[in-house]
Design an enzyme around this catalytic site. Structure first.
Site, short mmCIF file in Angstrom:
data_model
loop_
_atom_site.label_atom_id
_atom_site.label_comp_id
_atom_site.label_asym_id
_atom_site.label_seq_id
_atom_site.Cartn_x
_atom_site.Cartn_y
_atom_site.Cartn_z
N LYS A 3 1.17 -1.41 0.00
CA LYS A 3 -0.13 -0.21 0.04
C LYS A 3 0.80 1.73 -0.25
O LYS A 3 0.57 1.99 -0.53
CB LYS A 3 -0.46 -0.17 0.94
CG LYS A 3 -1.88 -1.38 1.10
CD LYS A 3 -3.24 -1.30 2.39
CE LYS A 3 -4.21 -2.31 2.27
NZ LYS A 3 -5.02 -2.16 3.44
N ALA A 50 -0.76 1.08 5.66
CA ALA A 50 -1.53 0.12 7.15
C ALA A 50 -2.12 -1.26 6.58
O ALA A 50 -3.36 -0.98 5.88
CB ALA A 50 -1.95 0.95 8.61
N ASP A 51 -1.80 -2.30 7.87
CA ASP A 51 -2.84 -3.65 7.06
C ASP A 51 -3.15 -4.23 8.82
O ASP A 51 -2.12 -3.91 9.43
CB ASP A 51 -2.62 -4.13 6.03
CG ASP A 51 -4.06 -4.90 5.51
OD1 ASP A 51 -4.96 -4.60 5.52
OD2 ASP A 51 -3.71 -6.25 5.94
N THR A 52 -4.48 -4.61 9.06
CA THR A 52 -4.62 -5.22 9.89
C THR A 52 -5.46 -5.85 10.09
O THR A 52 -7.15 -6.41 9.36
CB THR A 52 -6.07 -4.14 10.98
OG1 THR A 52 -4.68 -2.79 11.25
CG2 THR A 52 -5.92 -4.60 12.50
N GLY A 61 0.25 -4.03 10.48
CA GLY A 61 0.83 -3.74 9.66
C GLY A 61 1.54 -2.74 9.29
O GLY A 61 0.88 -1.68 9.00
#
Length: 187
Positions: free
Chosen positions: A52, A67-69, A104
């Protein structure tokens, strides 16, 4: 000082950055979010955060935050529910159990990248079928990893949090700030 660019459409991430005093713009480019066979949950969120940030980065004068959750329980990755049945299945899994929320992050800057992650343990109280149905009917579980928002109506389901609370909302602010400071200290 470099401009901060958030590579996320998440209103929660925008709100967290704003409340913490960050000045930023938003730029999002599409990235395929598919878990690869054999990929660990941590590697998965770190890869997506990097993808991203890399996709949205345009110039040396900016730092792009990707970011990724995800939510992980019993080695199963729970992303955003695709429908009410999916949300119901996720909430049943979380009911009365501990799970891990992993975010992340990636900061893409003129000299390269910083990739990191945060993990937080969350325990839910046992939920009844009517509590699950009422929560789904509220509409809140949709567009949330693990089908819940800790800062919203689901707050009453949370028995304990061990780790960064803001990570569960979608962005580990202190981790982002530590890396931001390291990149902008010389500016």
């Amino acid at each position: 000082m470099p401009q901060l660019v958030l590579a996320s459409q998440s209103p929660r991430r925008r709100e967290l950055l704003s409340v913490a005093g960050f000045h930023f713009s938003v730029r999002v480019k599409p990235v395929e979010e598919v878990h690869r066979a054999g990929e660990s949950p941590v590697d998965y969120v770190r890869r997506l955060a990097r993808a991203k940030a890399e996709a949205a980065w345009e110039s040396a004068g900016e730092i792009v935050l990707g970011a990724d959750t995800i939510v992980v329980i019993d080695e199963r990755i729970l992303e955003k529910p695709v429908n009410a049945d999916d949300a119901r299945a996720m909430l049943r899994l979380l009911s009365g159990h501990e799970h891990t929320v992993i975010t992340g992050i990636c900061l893409r800057h003129r000299d390269g990248i910083i990739v990191d992650h945060s993990a937080t343990q969350v325990r839910f109280v046992p939920l009844t079928e009517s509590e699950i149905a009422e929560y789904i009917a509220s509409g809140e579980p949709f567009d949330k990893a693990g089908a819940y928002a800790i800062q919203g109506l689901a707050s009453k389901f949370v028995e304990s949090v061990n780790g960064c609370y803001f990570n569960v909302i979608g962005l580990p602010l202190s981790l982002v700030y530590r890396h931001w400071k390291s990149l902008t200290a010389a500016e």
